[in-house]
Design an enzyme around this catalytic site. Sequence first.
Site, PDB file in Angstrom:
ATOM      1  N   GLY A  15       0.788  -1.236   0.000  1.00  0.00           N
ATOM      2  CA  GLY A  15       0.000   0.000   0.000  1.00  0.00           C
ATOM      3  C   GLY A  15       0.815   1.279   0.000  1.00  0.00           C
ATOM      4  O   GLY A  15       0.602   2.149   0.843  1.00  0.00           O
ATOM      5  N   SER A  21       2.903   8.417   1.422  1.00  0.00           N
ATOM      6  CA  SER A  21       2.125   7.296   1.962  1.00  0.00           C
ATOM      7  C   SER A  21       2.648   6.869   3.329  1.00  0.00           C
ATOM      8  O   SER A  21       3.864   6.824   3.565  1.00  0.00           O
ATOM      9  CB  SER A  21       2.218   6.090   1.018  1.00  0.00           C
ATOM     10  OG  SER A  21       1.628   6.381  -0.214  1.00  0.00           O
ATOM     11  N   ASP A  66      -3.960  -6.409  -6.319  1.00  0.00           N
ATOM     12  CA  ASP A  66      -5.208  -5.819  -5.848  1.00  0.00           C
ATOM     13  C   ASP A  66      -5.717  -6.806  -4.796  1.00  0.00           C
ATOM     14  O   ASP A  66      -5.847  -7.994  -5.091  1.00  0.00           O
ATOM     15  CB  ASP A  66      -6.200  -5.696  -7.010  1.00  0.00           C
ATOM     16  CG  ASP A  66      -7.475  -5.005  -6.576  1.00  0.00           C
ATOM     17  OD1 ASP A  66      -8.058  -5.417  -5.540  1.00  0.00           O
ATOM     18  OD2 ASP A  66      -7.898  -4.068  -7.248  1.00  0.00           O
ATOM     19  N   VAL A  67      -5.981  -6.318  -3.576  1.00  0.00           N
ATOM     20  CA  VAL A  67      -6.289  -7.259  -2.481  1.00  0.00           C
ATOM     21  C   VAL A  67      -7.615  -7.995  -2.656  1.00  0.00           C
ATOM     22  O   VAL A  67      -7.905  -8.922  -1.909  1.00  0.00           O
ATOM     23  CB  VAL A  67      -6.243  -6.573  -1.090  1.00  0.00           C
ATOM     24  CG1 VAL A  67      -4.830  -6.154  -0.762  1.00  0.00           C
ATOM     25  CG2 VAL A  67      -7.215  -5.407  -1.015  1.00  0.00           C
ATOM     26  N   ILE A  94      -3.472  -0.313   3.613  1.00  0.00           N
ATOM     27  CA  ILE A  94      -4.452  -0.320   2.518  1.00  0.00           C
ATOM     28  C   ILE A  94      -5.845   0.022   3.036  1.00  0.00           C
ATOM     29  O   ILE A  94      -6.292  -0.546   4.039  1.00  0.00           O
ATOM     30  CB  ILE A  94      -4.468  -1.722   1.866  1.00  0.00           C
ATOM     31  CG1 ILE A  94      -3.152  -1.944   1.093  1.00  0.00           C
ATOM     32  CG2 ILE A  94      -5.675  -1.913   0.959  1.00  0.00           C
ATOM     33  CD1 ILE A  94      -2.960  -3.361   0.608  1.00  0.00           C
ATOM     34  N   TYR A 157     -16.510  10.352   7.787  1.00  0.00           N
ATOM     35  CA  TYR A 157     -15.695   9.144   7.716  1.00  0.00           C
ATOM     36  C   TYR A 157     -16.590   7.918   7.463  1.00  0.00           C
ATOM     37  O   TYR A 157     -16.178   6.943   6.848  1.00  0.00           O
ATOM     38  CB  TYR A 157     -14.871   8.998   8.996  1.00  0.00           C
ATOM     39  CG  TYR A 157     -13.502   8.420   8.744  1.00  0.00           C
ATOM     40  CD1 TYR A 157     -12.486   9.188   8.164  1.00  0.00           C
ATOM     41  CD2 TYR A 157     -13.219   7.110   9.070  1.00  0.00           C
ATOM     42  CE1 TYR A 157     -11.237   8.654   7.925  1.00  0.00           C
ATOM     43  CE2 TYR A 157     -11.972   6.565   8.833  1.00  0.00           C
ATOM     44  CZ  TYR A 157     -10.989   7.335   8.270  1.00  0.00           C
ATOM     45  OH  TYR A 157      -9.758   6.795   8.040  1.00  0.00           O
ATOM     46  N   LYS A 164     -12.682   0.459   9.919  1.00  0.00           N
ATOM     47  CA  LYS A 164     -11.542   0.517  10.853  1.00  0.00           C
ATOM     48  C   LYS A 164     -11.878  -0.194  12.172  1.00  0.00           C
ATOM     49  O   LYS A 164     -10.993  -0.781  12.797  1.00  0.00           O
ATOM     50  CB  LYS A 164     -11.135   1.974  11.113  1.00  0.00           C
ATOM     51  CG  LYS A 164     -10.507   2.686   9.905  1.00  0.00           C
ATOM     52  CD  LYS A 164      -9.281   1.980   9.378  1.00  0.00           C
ATOM     53  CE  LYS A 164      -8.502   2.823   8.373  1.00  0.00           C
ATOM     54  NZ  LYS A 164      -7.479   2.045   7.653  1.00  0.00           N
ATOM     55  N   LYS A 194      -1.416  14.323   5.464  1.00  0.00           N
ATOM     56  CA  LYS A 194      -1.825  14.613   4.082  1.00  0.00           C
ATOM     57  C   LYS A 194      -1.274  13.566   3.116  1.00  0.00           C
ATOM     58  O   LYS A 194      -0.112  13.626   2.720  1.00  0.00           O
ATOM     59  CB  LYS A 194      -1.335  16.000   3.671  1.00  0.00           C
ATOM     60  CG  LYS A 194      -2.012  17.140   4.392  1.00  0.00           C
ATOM     61  CD  LYS A 194      -1.431  18.466   3.903  1.00  0.00           C
ATOM     62  CE  LYS A 194      -1.679  19.564   4.896  1.00  0.00           C
ATOM     63  NZ  LYS A 194      -0.814  20.723   4.690  1.00  0.00           N
ATOM     64  N   THR A 195      -2.120  12.606   2.754  1.00  0.00           N
ATOM     65  CA  THR A 195      -1.760  11.579   1.768  1.00  0.00           C
ATOM     66  C   THR A 195      -2.857  11.567   0.699  1.00  0.00           C
ATOM     67  O   THR A 195      -3.893  12.225   0.876  1.00  0.00           O
ATOM     68  CB  THR A 195      -1.707  10.179   2.415  1.00  0.00           C
ATOM     69  OG1 THR A 195      -3.021   9.868   2.889  1.00  0.00           O
ATOM     70  CG2 THR A 195      -0.709  10.114   3.570  1.00  0.00           C
TER      71      THR A 195
HETATM   72  P1  NAD Z   1      -2.252   6.223   0.423  1.00  0.00           P
HETATM   73  O1  NAD Z   1      -3.221   6.671  -0.614  1.00  0.00           O
HETATM   74  O2  NAD Z   1      -0.847   6.640   0.247  1.00  0.00           O
HETATM   75  O3  NAD Z   1      -2.303   4.618   0.594  1.00  0.00           O
HETATM   76  C1  NAD Z   1      -3.492   3.869   0.482  1.00  0.00           C
HETATM   77  C2  NAD Z   1      -3.144   2.668  -0.362  1.00  0.00           C
HETATM   78  O4  NAD Z   1      -4.228   1.731  -0.397  1.00  0.00           O
HETATM   79  C3  NAD Z   1      -2.854   3.046  -1.822  1.00  0.00           C
HETATM   80  O5  NAD Z   1      -1.522   2.682  -2.168  1.00  0.00           O
HETATM   81  C4  NAD Z   1      -3.871   2.230  -2.604  1.00  0.00           C
HETATM   82  O6  NAD Z   1      -3.361   1.760  -3.856  1.00  0.00           O
HETATM   83  C5  NAD Z   1      -4.127   1.082  -1.656  1.00  0.00           C
HETATM   84  N1  NAD Z   1      -5.330   0.350  -2.009  1.00  0.00           N
HETATM   85  C6  NAD Z   1      -6.617   0.803  -2.055  1.00  0.00           C
HETATM   86  N2  NAD Z   1      -7.419  -0.163  -2.546  1.00  0.00           N
HETATM   87  C7  NAD Z   1      -6.633  -1.252  -2.799  1.00  0.00           C
HETATM   88  C8  NAD Z   1      -6.861  -2.545  -3.320  1.00  0.00           C
HETATM   89  N3  NAD Z   1      -8.102  -2.945  -3.721  1.00  0.00           N
HETATM   90  N4  NAD Z   1      -5.812  -3.408  -3.455  1.00  0.00           N
HETATM   91  C9  NAD Z   1      -4.573  -3.027  -3.072  1.00  0.00           C
HETATM   92  N5  NAD Z   1      -4.283  -1.807  -2.586  1.00  0.00           N
HETATM   93  C10 NAD Z   1      -5.310  -0.932  -2.462  1.00  0.00           C
HETATM   94  O7  NAD Z   1      -2.847   6.750   1.808  1.00  0.00           O
HETATM   95  P2  NAD Z   1      -2.385   6.538   3.321  1.00  0.00           P
HETATM   96  O8  NAD Z   1      -3.040   7.642   4.061  1.00  0.00           O
HETATM   97  O9  NAD Z   1      -0.927   6.356   3.415  1.00  0.00           O
HETATM   98  O10 NAD Z   1      -3.147   5.197   3.703  1.00  0.00           O
HETATM   99  C11 NAD Z   1      -2.484   4.057   4.248  1.00  0.00           C
HETATM  100  C12 NAD Z   1      -3.269   3.549   5.456  1.00  0.00           C
HETATM  101  O11 NAD Z   1      -3.156   4.505   6.491  1.00  0.00           O
HETATM  102  C13 NAD Z   1      -4.762   3.354   5.198  1.00  0.00           C
HETATM  103  O12 NAD Z   1      -5.204   2.185   5.875  1.00  0.00           O
HETATM  104  C14 NAD Z   1      -5.363   4.578   5.865  1.00  0.00           C
HETATM  105  O13 NAD Z   1      -6.708   4.402   6.255  1.00  0.00           O
HETATM  106  C15 NAD Z   1      -4.450   4.696   7.063  1.00  0.00           C
HETATM  107  N6  NAD Z   1      -4.514   5.970   7.777  1.00  0.00           N
HETATM  108  C16 NAD Z   1      -4.272   7.131   7.135  1.00  0.00           C
HETATM  109  C17 NAD Z   1      -4.334   8.329   7.845  1.00  0.00           C
HETATM  110  C18 NAD Z   1      -4.091   9.648   7.132  1.00  0.00           C
HETATM  111  O14 NAD Z   1      -4.508  10.680   7.642  1.00  0.00           O
HETATM  112  N7  NAD Z   1      -3.409   9.661   5.998  1.00  0.00           N
HETATM  113  C19 NAD Z   1      -4.628   8.332   9.214  1.00  0.00           C
HETATM  114  C20 NAD Z   1      -4.857   7.124   9.858  1.00  0.00           C
HETATM  115  C21 NAD Z   1      -4.796   5.933   9.115  1.00  0.00           C
END
Ligand code: NAD
Length: 263
Positions: A15, A21, A66-67, A94, A157, A164, A194-195
Amino acid sequence: MIELDFSGKRALVMGVTNKRSLGWAIASKLRDAGAQLAFSYQGERLRGELEKLTAGWSDVRLYQVDVTRSDQLDHMFGDLRDRWGGLDHLVHAIAFAPRAAMDGRYIDTQRADWLAALEISAYSLVSIARRAEPLLAEDGSLVTLTYYAAEKVVPKYNVMGIAKSALEASVRYLAYDLGQRGIRINAVSAGPVKTVAARSIPGFMSMYKRAASMAPLGRNVTQDDVGNLGLFLLSPMAAGITGETVYVDAGFHVMGMDLATGS
Ligand code: NAD
């Protein structure tokens, strides 16, 4: 500063979209600590970014997964078994929810959108852990990424909060299953960063600002903060911790209320 040593360890990170990321935040810490890395990316258009990020790494492995695709998951874990002979660490970063499910009221969530969010964001951890189990070393460890909306209502959300919750409960049940072989699994609950995924949440920037103003530390967390916690939980420093959701949110989740500005 305590230096953690991951030399000789094999880690799979699933991911990573780009350098912002949270998966990358943990991967780059693992790399700095000496681990050998493999990555999975969702679709072909994401491969170029990973190739750029890992340019010059001689031993990196990249898999398109793709998961929701069992065949792609089976191929990756089969190939890792053949080439690496096992696995020490796994990072699951992911999540996905259809935009329509995050733009209105939770009550209006449609079945297909609810199921897609739960399948990709929560069930994927179960199917990945099951495939990883036979490869994982006795002291192996996994981390996933979660968010406070699993516990409390965070407007917009919606179904992702429910996903989650399922993810965090899965971490507890997986900790029980995997613990019989000494394998640990924990969730990093990060404050907003910020992602690409975060920016797709309606109203993310106002949530981001509000989180910093309410947090005891008066700031948002950085990718570096998240990477450090991920590395710690994967490491032997956390040998007694499993099934846990650990917050890295500048303290936001301990607050019950804040005072209006100027009070
Ligand atoms: P990101 O967009 O960089 O990463 C999300 C990833 O999920 C992407 O690479 C995307 O390709 C992948 N993904 C989505 N659907 C998929 C699928 N069907 N098969 C395979 N991969 C898939 O964003 P991020 O913020 O780094 O997210 C990573 C994790 O962190 C997520 O679980 C997100 O909920 C969690 N998270 C993010 C934040 C935030 O504020 N950014 C806060 C808490 C938790």
